[in-house]
Motif scaffolding. Structure first.
Motif, PDB file in Angstrom:
ATOM      1  N   ALA A  63     -31.510  -2.773  30.975  1.00 20.59           N
ATOM      2  CA  ALA A  63     -31.030  -1.426  30.665  1.00 20.59           C
ATOM      3  C   ALA A  63     -30.520  -0.793  31.945  1.00 20.59           C
ATOM      4  O   ALA A  63     -31.130  -0.946  33.011  1.00 20.59           O
ATOM      5  CB  ALA A  63     -32.149  -0.577  30.067  1.00 20.59           C
ATOM      6  N   ILE A  64     -29.383  -0.109  31.852  1.00 22.19           N
ATOM      7  CA  ILE A  64     -28.818   0.604  32.991  1.00 22.19           C
ATOM      8  C   ILE A  64     -28.562   2.042  32.578  1.00 22.19           C
ATOM      9  O   ILE A  64     -28.381   2.340  31.392  1.00 22.19           O
ATOM     10  CB  ILE A  64     -27.517  -0.046  33.505  1.00 22.19           C
ATOM     11  CG1 ILE A  64     -26.452  -0.081  32.400  1.00 22.19           C
ATOM     12  CG2 ILE A  64     -27.786  -1.450  34.029  1.00 22.19           C
ATOM     13  CD1 ILE A  64     -25.086  -0.595  32.878  1.00 22.19           C
ATOM     14  N   GLY A  65     -28.569   2.959  33.545  1.00 25.59           N
ATOM     15  CA  GLY A  65     -28.388   4.363  33.220  1.00 25.59           C
ATOM     16  C   GLY A  65     -27.476   5.064  34.202  1.00 25.59           C
ATOM     17  O   GLY A  65     -27.364   4.668  35.374  1.00 25.59           O
ATOM     18  N   PHE A  66     -26.815   6.121  33.721  1.00 25.22           N
ATOM     19  CA  PHE A  66     -25.943   6.942  34.547  1.00 25.22           C
ATOM     20  C   PHE A  66     -26.283   8.398  34.271  1.00 25.22           C
ATOM     21  O   PHE A  66     -26.419   8.803  33.121  1.00 25.22           O
ATOM     22  CB  PHE A  66     -24.469   6.665  34.223  1.00 25.22           C
ATOM     23  CG  PHE A  66     -24.049   5.249  34.509  1.00 25.22           C
ATOM     24  CD1 PHE A  66     -23.466   4.901  35.715  1.00 25.22           C
ATOM     25  CD2 PHE A  66     -24.262   4.244  33.566  1.00 25.22           C
ATOM     26  CE1 PHE A  66     -23.109   3.586  35.983  1.00 25.22           C
ATOM     27  CE2 PHE A  66     -23.902   2.934  33.816  1.00 25.22           C
ATOM     28  CZ  PHE A  66     -23.318   2.600  35.030  1.00 25.22           C
ATOM     29  N   THR A  99     -22.575 -14.730  26.046  1.00 26.64           N
ATOM     30  CA  THR A  99     -22.606 -13.276  26.221  1.00 26.64           C
ATOM     31  C   THR A  99     -24.020 -12.816  26.556  1.00 26.64           C
ATOM     32  O   THR A  99     -24.978 -13.575  26.468  1.00 26.64           O
ATOM     33  CB  THR A  99     -22.138 -12.546  24.950  1.00 26.64           C
ATOM     34  OG1 THR A  99     -23.121 -12.718  23.907  1.00 26.64           O
ATOM     35  CG2 THR A  99     -20.793 -13.061  24.477  1.00 26.64           C
ATOM     36  N   LYS A 100     -24.117 -11.559  26.916  1.00 28.73           N
ATOM     37  CA  LYS A 100     -25.420 -10.933  27.138  1.00 28.73           C
ATOM     38  C   LYS A 100     -25.353  -9.494  26.650  1.00 28.73           C
ATOM     39  O   LYS A 100     -24.275  -8.905  26.524  1.00 28.73           O
ATOM     40  CB  LYS A 100     -25.805 -10.979  28.618  1.00 28.73           C
ATOM     41  CG  LYS A 100     -24.821 -10.300  29.563  1.00 28.73           C
ATOM     42  CD  LYS A 100     -25.224 -10.530  31.006  1.00 28.73           C
ATOM     43  CE  LYS A 100     -24.210  -9.959  31.980  1.00 28.73           C
ATOM     44  NZ  LYS A 100     -24.561 -10.242  33.398  1.00 28.73           N
ATOM     45  N   ARG A 101     -26.510  -8.936  26.343  1.00 31.97           N
ATOM     46  CA  ARG A 101     -26.603  -7.567  25.832  1.00 31.97           C
ATOM     47  C   ARG A 101     -27.265  -6.684  26.885  1.00 31.97           C
ATOM     48  O   ARG A 101     -28.283  -7.053  27.464  1.00 31.97           O
ATOM     49  CB  ARG A 101     -27.413  -7.540  24.543  1.00 31.97           C
ATOM     50  CG  ARG A 101     -26.832  -8.401  23.416  1.00 31.97           C
ATOM     51  CD  ARG A 101     -27.911  -8.802  22.442  1.00 31.97           C
ATOM     52  NE  ARG A 101     -28.954  -9.583  23.119  1.00 31.97           N
ATOM     53  CZ  ARG A 101     -30.158  -9.804  22.610  1.00 31.97           C
ATOM     54  NH1 ARG A 101     -30.483  -9.308  21.426  1.00 31.97           N
ATOM     55  NH2 ARG A 101     -31.048 -10.522  23.277  1.00 31.97           N
ATOM     56  N   VAL A 102     -26.640  -5.528  27.101  1.00 33.39           N
ATOM     57  CA  VAL A 102     -27.158  -4.578  28.085  1.00 33.39           C
ATOM     58  C   VAL A 102     -27.225  -3.202  27.440  1.00 33.39           C
ATOM     59  O   VAL A 102     -26.232  -2.712  26.889  1.00 33.39           O
ATOM     60  CB  VAL A 102     -26.255  -4.520  29.337  1.00 33.39           C
ATOM     61  CG1 VAL A 102     -26.797  -3.509  30.339  1.00 33.39           C
ATOM     62  CG2 VAL A 102     -26.122  -5.899  29.978  1.00 33.39           C
ATOM     63  N   ALA A 103     -28.390  -2.571  27.480  1.00 29.12           N
ATOM     64  CA  ALA A 103     -28.535  -1.207  26.974  1.00 29.12           C
ATOM     65  C   ALA A 103     -27.998  -0.242  28.023  1.00 29.12           C
ATOM     66  O   ALA A 103     -28.357  -0.331  29.202  1.00 29.12           O
ATOM     67  CB  ALA A 103     -29.994  -0.906  26.675  1.00 29.12           C
ATOM     68  N   VAL A 104     -27.141   0.671  27.601  1.00 31.42           N
ATOM     69  CA  VAL A 104     -26.521   1.629  28.517  1.00 31.42           C
ATOM     70  C   VAL A 104     -26.913   3.044  28.095  1.00 31.42           C
ATOM     71  O   VAL A 104     -26.754   3.418  26.934  1.00 31.42           O
ATOM     72  CB  VAL A 104     -24.988   1.500  28.516  1.00 31.42           C
ATOM     73  CG1 VAL A 104     -24.364   2.489  29.499  1.00 31.42           C
ATOM     74  CG2 VAL A 104     -24.564   0.067  28.861  1.00 31.42           C
ATOM     75  N   VAL A 105     -27.425   3.825  29.044  1.00 33.57           N
ATOM     76  CA  VAL A 105     -27.789   5.215  28.804  1.00 33.57           C
ATOM     77  C   VAL A 105     -26.885   6.102  29.660  1.00 33.57           C
ATOM     78  O   VAL A 105     -26.756   5.880  30.866  1.00 33.57           O
ATOM     79  CB  VAL A 105     -29.260   5.489  29.167  1.00 33.57           C
ATOM     80  CG1 VAL A 105     -29.583   6.975  29.038  1.00 33.57           C
ATOM     81  CG2 VAL A 105     -30.189   4.663  28.292  1.00 33.57           C
ATOM     82  N   THR A 127     -26.573   6.631  24.044  1.00 32.96           N
ATOM     83  CA  THR A 127     -26.916   5.243  24.348  1.00 32.96           C
ATOM     84  C   THR A 127     -25.975   4.308  23.610  1.00 32.96           C
ATOM     85  O   THR A 127     -25.393   4.656  22.580  1.00 32.96           O
ATOM     86  CB  THR A 127     -28.368   4.925  23.937  1.00 32.96           C
ATOM     87  OG1 THR A 127     -28.517   5.112  22.526  1.00 32.96           O
ATOM     88  CG2 THR A 127     -29.351   5.819  24.686  1.00 32.96           C
ATOM     89  N   GLY A 128     -25.835   3.118  24.131  1.00 32.62           N
ATOM     90  CA  GLY A 128     -25.014   2.109  23.486  1.00 32.62           C
ATOM     91  C   GLY A 128     -25.440   0.733  23.954  1.00 32.62           C
ATOM     92  O   GLY A 128     -25.944   0.569  25.073  1.00 32.62           O
ATOM     93  N   CYS A 129     -25.258  -0.236  23.104  1.00 31.88           N
ATOM     94  CA  CYS A 129     -25.586  -1.606  23.466  1.00 31.88           C
ATOM     95  C   CYS A 129     -24.295  -2.364  23.740  1.00 31.88           C
ATOM     96  O   CYS A 129     -23.477  -2.561  22.834  1.00 31.88           O
ATOM     97  CB  CYS A 129     -26.372  -2.292  22.346  1.00 31.88           C
ATOM     98  SG  CYS A 129     -26.959  -3.950  22.802  1.00 31.88           S
ATOM     99  N   ALA A 130     -24.082  -2.732  24.986  1.00 31.41           N
ATOM    100  CA  ALA A 130     -22.876  -3.454  25.380  1.00 31.41           C
ATOM    101  C   ALA A 130     -23.131  -4.955  25.287  1.00 31.41           C
ATOM    102  O   ALA A 130     -24.110  -5.455  25.843  1.00 31.41           O
ATOM    103  CB  ALA A 130     -22.477  -3.072  26.792  1.00 31.41           C
TER     104      ALA A 130
END
Length: 225
Positions: A63-66, A99-105, A127-130
C-alpha cells in the motif's frame, strides 16, 4: 501508462541546481510548504518512503499513500488519514500473471491546507487498487488510479486528480518576528540546523532526477530506517 524517463548526468546536475535555486528563493521566515508527500506501509502503519515513487517498486500486496498538506517541517508532515489496508482496497482485484496489485490512498488534506481560492475536492481520502506491470513503480500505480496528474517543467509532481489546479510546492511566508526576540532567535537557530529527518526526496516522474517534494529542497536530509 509508464512514467519513467531516461536521464543523464547533465540532467541530474541541472536538477541539483534547481534545488539550490529553490532554497535561495524561499522566504527567510516560512510557515511551511504546501506539497504532496509520499508514504509507504510498514507493519500496517504509514512511514515516509525511503525513495521517490519514480524508483520505488512496491511488491504485490503493498500500500502506498499520498497526502497534500501545509507542513511546517518534516517532523510535523501529515500522514494519510486512511489506513494502509491492502486487503480492503484490493479485495475484489485478482492478480494476473506478470502483474501486481498495489493499494493507493490519496488524501487531499483539509481546507486550511488548500491554496487560496481552492478547496480539497473530497473531504475523505480516496482509495484505488492499481494493477500494474510486475516491474511497475509507485508512480505507475498512482497514475493508474488518480488521473489527471500534473507535473512542472522539472518533472516534480504538483497535482493529483487535478488538485491543486495550480502551483507547486510553494513556501508559505509568515510574519517575521521582531528582531532580537526569542522567536527570532529560535528561527535563526533552526535555519542553521542541518539535521533532522526530511520527507522522501523525488516525488516526481523523471527517474534519476534529484528533485524534492515541493518545497522540501531546504530540508537537508531524508528519513532513514
Amino acid at each position: 501508462m509508464t512514467l519513467r524517463r531516461k536521464t543523464t548526468g547533465a540532467a541530474a546536475c541541472a536538477a541539483a541546481g534547481l534545488l539550490l535555486a529553490l532554497g535561495a528563493a524561499a522566504p527567510a521566515q516560512a510557515a511551511g510548504y504546501r506539497y504532496w508527500s509520499f508514504w509507504e506501509s510498514d507493519a500496517g502503519k504509514w512511514t515516509y518512503a525511503t525513495e521517490g515513487p519514480a524508483t520505488a517498486r512496491p511488491a504485490d500486496g503493498a500500500a502506498i499513500g499520498f497526502r497534500f498538506a501545509l507542513s511546517e517541517d518534516s517532523a510535523d508532515a501529515a500522514k494519510p488519514t486512511a489506513a494502509p489496508d491492502f486487503a480492503a482496497v484490493c479485495a475484489d482485484v485478482e492478480q494476473t500473471p506478470g502483474t501486481k496489485r498495489v493499494a493507493v490512498v490519496v488524501d487531499f488534506g483539509t481546507p486550511k491546507d488548500a491554496p487560496a481560492g481552492e478547496t480539497p475536492p473530497k473531504a475523505a481520502p480516496t482509495t484505488g487498487c492499481a494493477r500494474i506491470d510486475g516491474k511497475g513503480t509507485a508512480a505507475d500505480a498512482l497514475a493508474a488510479v488518480a488521473k489527471p496528474l500534473r507535473y512542472d517543467s522539472s518533472a516534480m509532481l504538483c497535482g493529483i486528480a487535478g488538485y491543486p489546479e495550480k502551483g507547486c510546492g510553494e513556501a508559505v511566508a509568515s510574519a517575521a518576528p521582531p528582531t532580537g526576540s526569542a522567536t527570532a532567535a529560535t528561527a535563526t537557530a533552526a535555519e542553521k540546523n542541518d539535521g533532522g529527518d526530511g520527507p522522501s526526496l523525488g516525488l516526481l516522474v523523471g527517474g534519476g532526477a534529484v528533485l524534492a517534494l515541493g518545497g522540501a529542497a531546504v530540508w537537508k536530509s531524508r528519513r532513514r530506517a
